[in-house]
Design an enzyme around this catalytic site. Structure first.
Site, mmCIF file in Angstrom:
data_model
loop_
_atom_site.group_PDB
_atom_site.id
_atom_site.type_symbol
_atom_site.label_atom_id
_atom_site.label_comp_id
_atom_site.label_asym_id
_atom_site.label_seq_id
_atom_site.Cartn_x
_atom_site.Cartn_y
_atom_site.Cartn_z
ATOM 1 N N SER A 1 0.850 -1.187 0.072
ATOM 2 C CA SER A 1 0.205 0.085 0.072
ATOM 3 C C SER A 1 1.000 1.214 0.205
ATOM 4 O O SER A 1 1.875 1.392 0.720
ATOM 5 C CB SER A 1 -0.799 0.004 1.322
ATOM 6 N N GLY B 1 -20.727 -2.478 -12.881
ATOM 7 C CA GLY B 1 -20.142 -3.364 -11.760
ATOM 8 C C GLY B 1 -21.186 -3.354 -10.692
ATOM 9 O O GLY B 1 -22.046 -2.307 -10.493
ATOM 10 N N ARG C 1 -21.443 -7.975 -14.909
ATOM 11 C CA ARG C 1 -21.536 -9.244 -15.679
ATOM 12 C C ARG C 1 -22.493 -10.252 -15.129
ATOM 13 O O ARG C 1 -23.261 -10.994 -15.845
ATOM 14 C CB ARG C 1 -20.069 -9.702 -15.140
ATOM 15 N N ASP D 1 -16.030 5.193 1.132
ATOM 16 C CA ASP D 1 -15.651 4.990 -0.503
ATOM 17 C C ASP D 1 -16.942 5.884 -1.449
ATOM 18 O O ASP D 1 -16.543 6.502 -2.375
ATOM 19 C CB ASP D 1 -16.000 3.622 -1.044
ATOM 20 N N LYS E 1 -13.255 -5.927 4.261
ATOM 21 C CA LYS E 1 -14.301 -4.892 4.365
ATOM 22 C C LYS E 1 -15.713 -5.508 4.847
ATOM 23 O O LYS E 1 -16.422 -4.668 5.676
ATOM 24 C CB LYS E 1 -14.451 -4.290 3.043
ATOM 25 N N ALA F 1 -17.343 -1.714 -4.143
ATOM 26 C CA ALA F 1 -17.251 -0.161 -4.186
ATOM 27 C C ALA F 1 -18.275 0.363 -5.168
ATOM 28 O O ALA F 1 -18.997 1.373 -4.865
ATOM 29 C CB ALA F 1 -15.699 -0.143 -5.367
ATOM 30 N N ILE G 1 -12.765 3.836 -11.537
ATOM 31 C CA ILE G 1 -12.302 3.818 -9.984
ATOM 32 C C ILE G 1 -10.793 3.043 -10.127
ATOM 33 O O ILE G 1 -10.303 2.976 -8.798
ATOM 34 C CB ILE G 1 -13.141 3.637 -9.066
#
Ligand SMILES: NC(=O)c1ccc[n+]([C@@H]2O[C@H](COP(=O)([O-])OP(=O)(O)OC[C@H]3O[C@@H](n4cnc5c(N)ncnc54)[C@H](OP(=O)(O)O)[C@@H]3O)[C@@H](O)[C@H]2O)c1
Length: 274
Positions: free
Chosen positions: A22, A130, A154, A107, A71, A134, A218
């Protein structure tokens, strides 16, 4: 300023499998340094998430940034979720308030702030590609901002589930069901990300893009995805993934420390990570 640790130093940490790579340490520690706060932002290597979360309480850690793959799972071990984290179903920051662990999610507001640098979504036709973690955060933020939303994924069942959770007449479909009317297009899938077979490719045919459209991706690695390259070539306004990374981090810093973030310093530190 040289690092100065003493008995009052507050620890802010990071839980995520990307803790070794990170690049956010520079950004948060530059902000801490600039404000002269007695804090430090450090990585934690998490083995057992429940025990690690208990450790936040038992070690008096002030706050933790959370990323993939924790998360959702971390929600099981917290005392409270704020409104955004609860409806999104994911947490990217935990604050320790006198031993009570409170989960939040920045987010959605981070993405919205990045988008607003180029376009206001209120009353606009927005296509969200998506329906992952997120996307959930961003879909609720866009609906709150008054956008007219279409979610394409998808796995269509996930798009449907998210559209129904968001409400407000949100439409849904497969990734190839691009609607005729689109003023803002946001890719929230990992398609086009570095170190995947789809790097250098885009889910959106360039023929769909037009110069009046704002296009946001993103994905922040690579900085210029194929989608954004195509959009810039056509003359669209573009919003880079690193802008969302910056703003979700700015909002996190405010939760970590309770003080106003030094945005210019954080932006400068992020630029120097390129
Ligand atoms: N800039 C920032 O601050 C920021 C913040 C958070 C995340 N991100 C980035 O956003 C991306 C998604 O993160 P996430 O946490 O939402 O992941 P996630 O929950 O795993 O969701 C992944 C999404 O990508 C779709 N997808 C994956 N591979 C695909 C393919 N080959 N073709 C079409 N769709 C595909 C998935 O569709 P299915 O549902 O059909 O599998 C799903 O909608 C990642 O690249 C992440 O690094 C950036």
């Amino acid at each position: 300023m040289p690092l100065s640790i003493n008995g009052q130093t507050r620890l802010i940490g990071f839980f995520g499998t990307t803790y070794k790579t990170s690049k956010m340490y520079a950004m948060y520690n530059a902000a801490i340094d600039a404000l002269g706060l007695n804090c430090i932002y450090v990585p934690f290597a998490v083995d057992d998430l429940q025990k690690a979360t208990d450790g936040i309480r038992h070690l008096g850690v002030a706050a933790i940034g959370i990323t993939i793959p924790y998360k959702t799972d971390i929600m099981l071990f917290l005392d409270e979720l704020d409104g955004d984290a609860a409806r999104i179903g994911a947490v990217n920051v935990v604050v320790n308030k006198d031993g009570r662990l409170i989960g939040s999610n920045t987010d959605g507001i981070g993405a919205l702030r990045a988008l607003r640098e180029q376009a206001e979504p209120k009353g606009r036709e927005v296509v969200l590609l998506g329906a992952g973690g997120a996307a959930r955060a961003i879909a609720f933020a866009l609906a709150d901002a008054g956008a007219s939303l279409t979610i394409l994924n998808r796995t269509v069942a996930k798009a449907q589930e998210l559209a129904e959770a968001v409400g407000n007449g949100t439409r849904y479909g497969g990734v190839d069901a691009l609607p005729q009317s689109c003023e803002i297009l946001i890719n929230t899938t990992s398609y086009g990300m570095a170190n995947t077979p789809e790097v250098g490719q885009s889910l959106v045919p360039p023929s769909f893009l037009h110069p009046d459209m704002t296009v946001m991706d993103i994905v922040s690695n690579p900085r210029e995805t194929r989608l954004l390259q195509d959009a810039a070539a056509i003359g669209c306004k573009v919003v880079y993934g690193y802008r969302m990374l910056l703003w979700q981090g700015v909002y996190k810093f405010e939760l970590f420390t309770g003080v106003e973030p030094p945005i210019a310093i954080m932006e400068q530190a992020m630029e120097s990570m390129r």
